[in-house]
Design an enzyme around this catalytic site. Structure first.
Site, PDB file in Angstrom:
ATOM      1  N   LYS A  94      16.456  34.498  36.255  1.00 58.07           N
ATOM      2  CA  LYS A  94      17.210  35.263  37.241  1.00 58.07           C
ATOM      3  C   LYS A  94      16.503  35.159  38.589  1.00 58.07           C
ATOM      4  CE  LYS A  94      19.992  38.235  37.298  1.00 58.07           C
ATOM      5  NZ  LYS A  94      19.963  39.557  36.671  1.00 58.07           N
ATOM      6  N   HIS A  95      17.242  34.744  39.599  1.00 59.67           N
ATOM      7  CA  HIS A  95      16.719  34.671  40.962  1.00 59.67           C
ATOM      8  C   HIS A  95      15.418  33.876  41.036  1.00 59.67           C
ATOM      9  CE1 HIS A  95      19.897  37.137  42.527  1.00 59.67           C
ATOM     10  NE2 HIS A  95      19.672  38.034  41.580  1.00 59.67           N
ATOM     11  N   ASN A 134       3.081  36.312  44.003  1.00 58.97           N
ATOM     12  CA  ASN A 134       2.080  36.525  42.971  1.00 58.97           C
ATOM     13  C   ASN A 134       2.762  36.848  41.646  1.00 58.97           C
ATOM     14  OD1 ASN A 134      -0.346  36.247  44.510  1.00 58.97           O
ATOM     15  ND2 ASN A 134      -0.198  38.370  45.190  1.00 58.97           N
ATOM     16  N   HIS A 149       6.318  28.657  44.811  1.00 61.71           N
ATOM     17  CA  HIS A 149       7.173  29.205  45.869  1.00 61.71           C
ATOM     18  C   HIS A 149       8.303  28.210  46.176  1.00 61.71           C
ATOM     19  CE1 HIS A 149       4.564  32.596  46.828  1.00 61.71           C
ATOM     20  NE2 HIS A 149       3.551  31.773  46.762  1.00 61.71           N
TER      21      HIS A 149
END
Length: 392
Positions: A67-68, A231, A392
């Site tokens: 999710k996301h 993180n 990221h």
């Protein structure tokens, strides 16, 4: 096919949108059903990498629920106990393939976060896995293939619009990857780091004992973190992630967030929760939400007069803080991985409350010794991996 046009990007105002392979090759994916979007493919491709790594590291089928652009759960295909079947709402008599067991674990670890997920499977989706998926609210799935029976089942979801993606398992991406931010292109080498037991050789605590099951769970946690927005930390146990904390600016906040999810997973196994008397016909999402509230601090939201009657046949007793603590104190042998070093011992103090006994982190903090001393205080075994896993 060189590229695939998408409806829009992250948001409807971000057009045009498409996906393509940056070295000009054909796309390694085929859309068998539905119309996946930009975020769907971000979840699908990150999830596919995660399950591929899990399969390579353990030799077992793997599944993840994304999710996301972060996993809500990840697991390998170990058998389910009767209690696991009950908390994952799997028919006690259902015959499950190893892949179906992996999916049940991945989807069931954090059911609220997995609502409306994108599923990734390491192996060809079979009928027993598809039957489990059919019951869940999900946006789509990516796998290296589908049996005819599984494909027929999945095509009935979302009124026939369920996103089904097939990926070429032999596809190898280019060694360099690119990302544009504010019109500026970033380039870096892909994170091809192999995560296996070799990373756990440097045990820096007085307790040097890392059983094979703990090594397996630490590897699962680290692979999960490799594809989790940083993180991040991951609690793992019994072949699956049980609590993932993603995208927090503070490491201890990651540990608290993931620890609360791990605690919820543990509390759901308490007989007091297993025996909640839900009304007949309650929807799965309403049931899951009610359980989450009942075991949390806002339990009166589902126990107040006028509220409980919509959820339960009879009003359950309050699950007191003392009862919850007593149940959590029974937990032991849980593993915790971190994508970067712990700068303070507060993370270890919080991890202890969720039954953590095994820890893997890169090391390299000025306060490493403080963290080691805290682990020694609780008899934990901690390995310094020497590698960071930011994503990221």
């Amino acid at each position: 096919m060189k590229d695939l046009a998408l409806k829009y990007g992250c948001n409807p105002n971000q057009v045009p949108s498409k996906i393509s392979v940056n070295d000009g090759r054909d796309l390694p994916i085929e859309v068998l059903n539905g119309r996946p979007g930009y975020i769907n493919f971000m979840d699908a491709l990150n999830g596919w990498q995660l399950v591929s790594d899990l399969k390579a590291a353990t030799g077992l089928p793997a599944a993840t629920s994304f999710k996301h652009v972060s996993p809500a759960g990840a697991a390998i295909g170990l058998p389910l106990s009767d209690v696991m079947r009950k908390i994952y709402f799997v028919d006690p008599e259902a015959e499950l393939s190893p892949l179906a067991c992996a999916f049940a674990r991945a989807r069931g670890a954090d059911r609220m976060s997995s609502f409306g997920d994108f599923i990734s499977l390491s192996d060809v989706c079979d009928e027993s896995t598809a039957l489990l998926i059919k019951k869940e609210v999900s946006d789509g799935i990516i796998a290296p293939g589908y049996t005819d029976e599984a494909l027929e089942i999945l095509r009935t979801k979302k009124g026939g619009a369920y996103n089904i993606v097939k990926i070429d398992p032999e596809y190898v991406p280019a060694p360099l990857e690119h990302k544009d931010v504010f019109g500026i292109t970033f380039e870096q080498g892909r994170n091809e780091l192999l995560i296996n037991n070799d990373l756990l050789a440097n045990v820096v605590t007085k307790n040097k004992d890392l059983p094979e099951a703990a090594k397996r769970d630490l590897v699962i946690s680290l692979i999960t973190l490799k594809y989790t927005q940083s993180n991040s930390v991951c609690y793992a146990f019994d072949g699956q992630a049980i609590g993932i904390g993603a995208g927090q600016q503070s490491r201890v906040h990651c540990v608290r967030l993931a620890g609360q999810k791990a605690d919820n997973w543990l509390l759901r196994q308490c007989p007091k929760v297993l025996e909640l008397p839900f009304v007949d016909g309650i929807k799965r999402a309403d049931r899951d939400n009610a359980i989450d509230v009942y075991i949390g601090d806002e339990y009166m939201d589902v126990l107040a007069d006028g509220a409980w009657q919509k959820i339960f046949k009879t009003r359950p007793e309050v699950f007191t803080a003392e009862e919850k603590r007593a149940w959590l104190d029974k937990a032991e042998g849980i593993s915790l991985g971190s994508d970067a070093f712990f700068p303070f011992s507060d993370s270890i103090e919080r991890a202890k409350k969720s039954g953590v006994l095994y820890v893997a982190e890169p090391g390299g903090s000025k306060r490493d010794q403080d963290v080691i001393d805290c682990c020694d205080k609780y008899g934990m075994a901690m390995a310094f991996t020497g590698i960071r896993l930011f994503h990221h």
